[in-house]
Enzyme design. Sequence first.
Site, short mmCIF file in Angstrom:
data_model
loop_
_atom_site.label_atom_id
_atom_site.label_comp_id
_atom_site.label_asym_id
_atom_site.label_seq_id
_atom_site.Cartn_x
_atom_site.Cartn_y
_atom_site.Cartn_z
N GLY C 232 0.80 -1.21 0.00
CA GLY C 232 0.00 0.00 0.00
C GLY C 232 0.84 1.27 0.00
CG HIS C 233 -1.26 5.06 0.08
ND1 HIS C 233 -2.06 6.14 -0.20
CD2 HIS C 233 -1.88 4.39 1.08
CE1 HIS C 233 -3.11 6.10 0.60
NE2 HIS C 233 -3.03 5.07 1.38
CG ASN C 234 1.91 7.29 2.43
OD1 ASN C 234 1.06 7.16 1.55
ND2 ASN C 234 2.40 8.46 2.75
#
Lengths: 336, 336, 336
Positions: C232-234
């Site tokens: 996922g992002h980050n």
Amino acid sequence: MLLSEIAKHLGGVLIGIDQDISGASTIEEATPSDITFLANPKYRDKVHETSAGAIISGEKLETDIPQIIAKDPYLCFARMVSLLYPEKPIIEGISEQAYVHPDAEVDENACIFPHVYIAQGATISGGCVIYPGCFIGEGASIGRNTTLHPNVVVYDRCILGRECIVHAGVVIGSDGFGFTWDGEKHFKIPQKGIVIIGDYVEIGSNCTIDRAALTSTRIGSDVKMDNLVQIGHNVTIGDHTIIVAQSGVAGSARIGTGVVLAAQSGVAGHISVGDGCTAAGRAGVTSDLPPGKIVSGFPAIDHRQWLRAQNVYKDLPELVKRIRALERRLDAIDSD
Amino acid sequence: MLLSEIAKHLGGVLIGIDQDISGASTIEEATPSDITFLANPKYRDKVHETSAGAIISGEKLETDIPQIIAKDPYLCFARMVSLLYPEKPIIEGISEQAYVHPDAEVDENACIFPHVYIAQGATISGGCVIYPGCFIGEGASIGRNTTLHPNVVVYDRCILGRECIVHAGVVIGSDGFGFTWDGEKHFKIPQKGIVIIGDYVEIGSNCTIDRAALTSTRIGSDVKMDNLVQIGHNVTIGDHTIIVAQSGVAGSARIGTGVVLAAQSGVAGHISVGDGCTAAGRAGVTSDLPPGKIVSGFPAIDHRQWLRAQNVYKDLPELVKRIRALERRLDAIDSD
Amino acid sequence: MLLSEIAKHLGGVLIGIDQDISGASTIEEATPSDITFLANPKYRDKVHETSAGAIISGEKLETDIPQIIAKDPYLCFARMVSLLYPEKPIIEGISEQAYVHPDAEVDENACIFPHVYIAQGATISGGCVIYPGCFIGEGASIGRNTTLHPNVVVYDRCILGRECIVHAGVVIGSDGFGFTWDGEKHFKIPQKGIVIIGDYVEIGSNCTIDRAALTSTRIGSDVKMDNLVQIGHNVTIGDHTIIVAQSGVAGSARIGTGVVLAAQSGVAGHISVGDGCTAAGRAGVTSDLPPGKIVSGFPAIDHRQWLRAQNVYKDLPELVKRIRALERRLDAIDSD
């Protein structure tokens, strides 16, 4: 952009000195030229450590940093980011390195990158951006302003709405999984239906959405799917539903509107999930859910019931000991 | 097509008026020109609501709609659909926008779409349809009448049988996942083997099948895989086995013939699953299974045992209360 | 290659007759011209059945087959395989059937296959091999000697290190999954960050790695990911971490160095997993883990605690019977 302009744009109130802002970042990484936000009061202390030039907040903060007080600071911040970093318009036209069938209809305001394949009878509307490696099958149709990132595959006759974003590697309209034993081997149930996708839908990378056997697999408008999601044939998904990464919806399931299927969850075939239901992460829904239910576990049960059961689960060995102790005490009594 | 012809074709008996049928659909969506079917007597009441022009059924139904009584109505219906909606033959030849290495062997009756890449020494047999964006690696070989949908990748030297259907985005022959620590970092175990796939295999969108380290990953004939399935290196899968969406088979596992791995299931590395076993949805098989076993849960246990345990699970908090009550009663007795 | 040379190369001791070896295989499939290995003494008996021409072993074996005694026979064998089957250098240059933007920087020693798309401002370093169907977005950068297998998509501005291997169909840098309700529909949180991938990283087929909303999703060096993994992002992932097939790491999770996430596992959003942790197969980590923890189950708990609980779980119906028996015995006592 001046903070006073931003405040006006967001319908918020500026507290502190007006100044120019050129970027947006997280509270941890923002610099003095960035605006940031505080959505969750839990992180209020971070305000004292940030280097941000301004903060969007739902309530007045004790800090000298200029603040914009506004309702729903997270939404406001998202709007700011859109404003500060606008999408670059893509105006490439139709590449000569693309293959466009002479009988396909491609709007002159669509952008077709090299190595795209657009089959006979396909329709690409104005404002569409079709990145390299995409395949649009015979008679398929892509609505206005929809973006297909690289290597998206849309099988024949499938229909996508407008303003959709489809990420790289997504497959729309592959055959549903249907076979019946003919006595010697699996006989393939022909998959002659299609997929119909609404407007404002976003589909994450490498998702797979199967066509219906005879009718349509239907994805409502404003549905948002994360990466690696699987949608079986004949499924219907209501508007505004959110499906998080690596979840799967089996054939003929009916998912209502405003449903949330959290990460790595699943819904069994032919199951009906009511409007507004939430399946927690890893939940496996195997029976129909009335509207508004929150479920967890596999097979999924009421979320609170699951929490209580789960709480006992980890102490099961302890429970066995207590039962054994009871048995011994009773044995002692009985042998008296 | 006349119902009498259809009945003859299916070896069934026509009851009611002979008439022309031009399509096939579900019992809910069929129109008077469509044929439909009733496979599960549970849905018998739907017969009274359908607009279908004819019904294929295993038993005589109380209705005026013309019926064809035949054994296995679902299989009969599937055959009808194949007959009524035949696959359009694809006769594109070899596109000049494809790259075909001069030392590749492509049968003149194969169809190679634009943007396909066929490497040195690869063999594409007659009747193959290789859609845009496919990559066939060095020395790989694709059997007669096999279809590769868009963006399928076949790494070097892998072998596909005949009459296979491989859906979009499938990767066959990527490196198995093998590393060993060399004291400073992970040392890659070279993956020099191949993948061998039998005949009549169907592979769903975005599946991944890894090559063996030294020998072969083997997929038997008539194996059917749904979307997003992962097959590790050195796995062998027997003929007729079915693997439903988002399941994974870890390295060196041996899956027998006629096995069913239901959706989101998994088989651990080096495990042997006997012929005819069924792993239910979400099952995680971590120990060898003798032929014919049905298992559920993680770690997977006998399906009926799992059902019973699962049944207790959700009432665990209740169980704790009963134990506490027993403890109190005994305390009361002891303190007498 | 002579066994004496191999022994010298591996720093091992040759026992038995020196001879020429031309291949490497498993103990089961090796022929007299092959070298094999015995890493696990458990399989010692297989030595008596093998046809191998030589064996690498950690200890002297009772056999007439020539042996090379060396520390870490598995690593030694892997090194032998690399030596006996060297990668063929790929020297195709930049294909005229590729699209390379005039403002992209492609090193003259990179190999760009047909149907590759390299956007404006992208950088491809020397020794890179970019297979057909790959897409390198605007301003993206690929480090020295990195290989992108067919149909890999790297979105704009993402950065890959050197000596990486990215398998077919991987998507790097698609939008993170972030939306907020604006009162009428989901408002997309702009995903303006990037993905930064270290050196010596291997990524399996059809994995998806999302870009950060504002900053960077970071994959450390020597990270190894199996197929169909979702990041996922980050997210940040430390060096040397291993993520096995079909696992998922949700947004903003922080995974330490040397972590192992086994197959089909998951880590929830914003969770911190300490260095050296292991999440067993199917584990779902929902709370922070201190360094070195081994966890199992969902929600993941200490591995040994899980084993004990799991052990009771399958006998839950038995437990219910014991409780019922206790209740009856107490009832009998009470009614005395």
